[in-house]
Design an enzyme around this catalytic site. Structure first.
Site, PDB file in Angstrom:
ATOM      1  N   GLU A 193      -6.082  -0.403  -7.070  1.00  0.00           N
ATOM      2  CA  GLU A 193      -5.161   0.692  -7.384  1.00  0.00           C
ATOM      3  C   GLU A 193      -3.882   0.014  -8.329  1.00  0.00           C
ATOM      4  O   GLU A 193      -3.013  -0.651  -7.571  1.00  0.00           O
ATOM      5  CB  GLU A 193      -4.749   1.429  -6.078  1.00  0.00           C
ATOM      6  CG  GLU A 193      -4.365   2.899  -6.461  1.00  0.00           C
ATOM      7  CD  GLU A 193      -4.328   3.750  -5.037  1.00  0.00           C
ATOM      8  OE1 GLU A 193      -4.503   4.759  -4.808  1.00  0.00           O
ATOM      9  OE2 GLU A 193      -3.752   2.832  -4.048  1.00  0.00           O
ATOM     10  N   ASN A 233      -3.967   6.451  -0.250  1.00  0.00           N
ATOM     11  CA  ASN A 233      -3.380   6.348   0.975  1.00  0.00           C
ATOM     12  C   ASN A 233      -2.512   7.652   1.282  1.00  0.00           C
ATOM     13  O   ASN A 233      -2.343   8.189   2.319  1.00  0.00           O
ATOM     14  CB  ASN A 233      -2.251   5.080   1.202  1.00  0.00           C
ATOM     15  CG  ASN A 233      -3.369   4.010   1.632  1.00  0.00           C
ATOM     16  OD1 ASN A 233      -4.476   4.016   2.367  1.00  0.00           O
ATOM     17  ND2 ASN A 233      -2.768   2.775   1.357  1.00  0.00           N
ATOM     18  N   SER A 239       0.794  -1.341   0.097  1.00  0.00           N
ATOM     19  CA  SER A 239      -0.036   0.033   0.012  1.00  0.00           C
ATOM     20  C   SER A 239       0.972   1.159   0.096  1.00  0.00           C
ATOM     21  O   SER A 239       0.430   2.341  -0.019  1.00  0.00           O
ATOM     22  CB  SER A 239      -0.834   0.068   1.090  1.00  0.00           C
ATOM     23  OG  SER A 239      -0.215  -0.131   2.447  1.00  0.00           O
ATOM     24  N   HIS A 270      -2.704  -2.907  -5.821  1.00  0.00           N
ATOM     25  CA  HIS A 270      -3.097  -2.521  -4.594  1.00  0.00           C
ATOM     26  C   HIS A 270      -4.501  -2.474  -4.426  1.00  0.00           C
ATOM     27  O   HIS A 270      -5.381  -1.743  -4.784  1.00  0.00           O
ATOM     28  CB  HIS A 270      -2.520  -0.941  -4.280  1.00  0.00           C
ATOM     29  CG  HIS A 270      -2.925  -0.596  -2.927  1.00  0.00           C
ATOM     30  ND1 HIS A 270      -3.257   0.636  -2.542  1.00  0.00           N
ATOM     31  CD2 HIS A 270      -3.138  -1.411  -1.667  1.00  0.00           C
ATOM     32  CE1 HIS A 270      -3.776   0.600  -1.184  1.00  0.00           C
ATOM     33  NE2 HIS A 270      -3.539  -0.556  -0.439  1.00  0.00           N
TER      34      HIS A 270
END
Ligand code: CAA
Length: 693
Positions: A441, A479, A408, A429
């Site tokens: 992702e 993130n 991540s 991800h």
């Protein structure tokens, strides 16, 4: 006759065939064609029955979304529908594929309906911030009753042909070829001299105040913040207050008003953006995706298991590699338990479960990945461990096998180096729970082969995910933006905001939960580990706001230990945690901080503008190719409310000059380290532009 609707005759039976690819939307040409077809049918005394059918993959899937907001050309849909409904001889809708929105309304205005067995029906209007505007809220209750209508028009959920038949929305399910079955149906009606039949002539079902009250309550929870579902519910009530014709007019007026509203504009933007992100602008035109017949997943923790489930559920064989027999058995036990409970709830058949389980090969040996086409690595989130795994994978797999990391935030370039096959390496991800969350992702590193990019974008679609492409950076799109919100959340608490007040403001904005409830859910230990990994580059103020570390040191990890920012009972219901108040007070005293009241507006601006500013950086760095990638990723990865259009679309609606002015104020108060406006934001704001052209 126009090119989108062809009219043919066979004895006493006429057929109007709509052909407007890709989804037979009711564009201007289709509406005109329908009106013309009914006129031609009416004018010919030889003709007894008209069949309305569509070419291609589906019956009409709704109004043409691309025409929304533009001046109406030719007859509108309600006029075309009134012509079908008012025909003096029977009209049969022969439907297949997805019968949605205006398409469903067209079908309901026909006098008889026959469907291919695989047909699905629904009113997705609420997902576009709208309500059915061409009779859907008035004909559906008369045919199917209140409960089915409320479910269909307020949630956008679809039903299958069997359910449609049971609830009275269709008359028959075709056996064999739909065109032939519709023709046979028409022949029957013609032979029997059966006349037309209008749903509008049926009475409304008995009113049920309790049903409406329950629906209002449940929508306020499940569709929180959205205006359209409640409007759709009220539109049904028009049938009780006005005669059919007047109810139709009022329903249309409500729909037109909704189309002009901000939520519909935002949701239509999201609809288009979700399709746009699938297209990667800089991929060479001749690039072809590699074939993926089987997949390996290495690392069977929570993420690895979810990924295995997502792949097997899509019918793709997957080799699941765990550390040792015990880990593999534990992971498979967890998978069987989760699928088992889906079967128990009646949402999956036992046969399906068996089929999915049979697609999973258990292994503890990397060498078993020698024949797969794609490996997804989901081992511990630690660079050295992952580098070791990539070095092994580089040797154990065939050249051309795609090696993807589910990291991540770690640097994919380093994993590419470790593999010795940088061109095959990328990121994939997933979001937790990986078998449920829609966003994937995908991450392109410097040396990733374009064919790998094309493959992982396609593969995401195959397993039912919405793929967004990101470049390499710490945290990728979601993130990285979230980390700015979290940081600002800790600062707000240091300044005097109660976590529960912040969470309430954030939920009020439309997120499923606020940053502190989310921290408790994800695990404070996970958050502490992420903070630790970034400690070297963190500012003294970020390090000082060490609430998470304090709680972890006490063994309070959030929901899983029953205590974190909140306390939790055995059903994980949150309550106020007095220890949190004490921790914040002691923290303020220790560091000599003065606490103040912080209003809801400032709370939201601090948390959301921090993300917008970071989004602008991500965009100008080319980590995201377009603002759409950021909006779609944030909506589907973090639950940024879709009806705002996503962070960048939302900022555009506010006006970037206003956003910039507030960011400059925060910069004055808190310093350059946190609030330096992104150059792109400054540039666009000064030019009077938005992130979107
Ligand atoms: N209008 C215009 N274009 C549409 C469209 C519509 N209603 N529905 C789909 N398209 C386009 C998509 O934009 C896409 O175009 P590109 O290839 O250029 O990107 C193409 O059709 C294929 O769509 P999908 O990629 O979504 O294909 P799919 O096979 O995955 O899904 C579908 C097909 C289920 C029909 C899906 O497209 C869908 O759900 N469409 C929206 C349906 C909808 O919301 N209808 C209601 C409209 S509002 C209404 O009808 C009320 C009214 O009368 C005012």
């Amino acid at each position: 006759m126009n090119a989108m609707v062809t009219f043919t005759k066979q004895g006493p039976i006429a057929e109007a065939l709509v052909d407007n690819p890709p989804v037979n939307a009711t564009s201007a040409g289709v509406r005109q064609g329908l009106v013309d077809a009914v006129r031609q049918f009416e004018a010919d005394p030889e003709l007894k029955v008209l069949i309305l059918r569509c070419a291609g993959r589906t019956f009409i899937a709704g109004a043409d979304i691309k025409e929304f907001g533009k001046p109406m050309v030719g007859p509108n849909l309600t006029e075309a529908i009134a012509m079908l409904d008012g025909a003096s001889k029977p009209v049969i809708a022969a439907v297949h594929g997805t019968v949605l929105g205006g398409g469903f309304e067209v079908a309901l205005a026909c006098h008889y309906r026959i469907a291919d067995p695989a047909t699905r029906f629904g009113f997705p209007e609420v997902k576009l911030g709208l309500l059915p505007g061409a009779g859907g809220t008035q004909r559906t209750p008369r045919l199917a009753g209140l409960a089915t209508t409320i479910e269909l028009v307020t949630t956008g959920k679809q039903i299958n042909a069997k359910k449609a038949l049971e609830s009275g929305l269709i008359d028959r399910i075709a056996e064999g070829d739909l065109a032939a079955a519709a023709h046979a149906y028409a022949t029957e009606l013609a032979a029997a001299g059966t006349g037309p039949r209008s749903a509008g002539d049926l009475p409304m079902p008995e009113d049920d105040a309790a049903l409406f009250a329950d629906a209002r309550k449940s929508l306020a929870r499940s569709m929180r913040g959205q205006t359209a579902p409640l409007l759709a519910l009220e539109a049904i009530r028009l049938g009780y207050d006005y005669p059919f014709a007047e109810a139709l007019e009022r329903e249309y007026a409500m729909c037109k008003e909704a189309i002009a509203g901000p939520q519909s504009k935002a949701l239509r933007h999201v609809f288009a953006a979700e399709r746009e992100v699938a297209r990667i602008p800089d991929l060479p035109a001749d690039v072809t995706a590699r074939e993926v017949k089987s997949v390996g997943v290495i690392g069977l923790g929570v993420m690895g298991r979810g990924i295995v489930m997502a792949i097997a559920a899509a019918g793709i064989p997957v080799v699941a590699v765990g550390l040792d027999d015990e880990h593999v058995a534990k992971a498979m036990g967890a998978i069987e338990k989760m699928w088992g409970s889906t079967v128990k709830k009646g949402r999956m058949s036992q046969e399906q479960l068996d089929r999915q389980l049979a697609l999973i090969t258990r292994s503890t040996n990397v060498a078993d990945l020698g024949s797969v086409d794609l490996v997804i690595e989901a081992v511990t989130e630690d660079l050295a461990t992952k580098e070791k795994v990539f070095a092994e994978l580089g040797k154990a797999t065939r050249p051309g096998t795609i090696l993807a990391s589910n990291t991540s935030f770690l640097n994919i370039e380093k994993l590419a180096d470790a593999s010795g096959r940088a061109e095959d390496v990328c990121g994939m991800h997933f979001f937790n729970p990986a078998n449920v969350m829609r966003l994937l992702e995908n991450v392109r590193a410097e040396r990733t082969d374009p064919a790998v990019v094309a493959t992982i974008m396609d593969f995401g679609k195959r397993i039912g995910k919405l793929s967004v492409l990101s470049g390499v950076c710490d945290g990728f799109i979601v993130n990285r933006m979230l980390s700015k919100r979290s940081r600002e959340g800790f600062f707000l608490v240091e300044e005097g905001a109660a976590p529960s007040v912040v969470d309430k403001a954030v939920s009020g904005f439309g997120f499923p939960m606020g940053p502190f409830a989310l921290g408790d859910l994800a695990g404070l230990d996970v958050q502490a580990a992420a903070r630790k990994s970034r400690a070297a580059s963190a500012s003294p103020r970020e390090l000082r706001a060490d609430f998470v570390e304090q709680m972890v040191a006490q063994g309070n990890l959030g929901q899983k230990t029953g205590s974190g920012w909140y306390t939790y009972d055995e059903n994980r219901k949150a309550s106020h945690n007095p220890a949190t108040d004490a921790m914040i007070a002691a923290h303020a005293e220790k560091h000599g901080l003065s606490l103040r009241e912080i209003g809801e507006q400032e709370t939201i601006e601090r948390l959301v503008y921090a993300m917008v500013n970071e989004g602008a950086k991500i965009l100008s760095e080319g980590v995201a190719a377009r603002p759409q990638d950021i909006d779609v990723a944030m909506i589907n990865g973090l639950g940024f409310p879709a009806y705002t259009g996503g962070p960048l679309f939302w900022a555009d609606q506010i006006g970037l000059d206003k956003v910039l002015a507030r960011i400059e104020e925060f910069r004055e108060q808190h310093g350059d380290a946190y609030w330096t406006p992104a150059p792109l934001l400054v540039e666009r704001a000064k030019a009077g532009q938005g992130f979107y052209a």
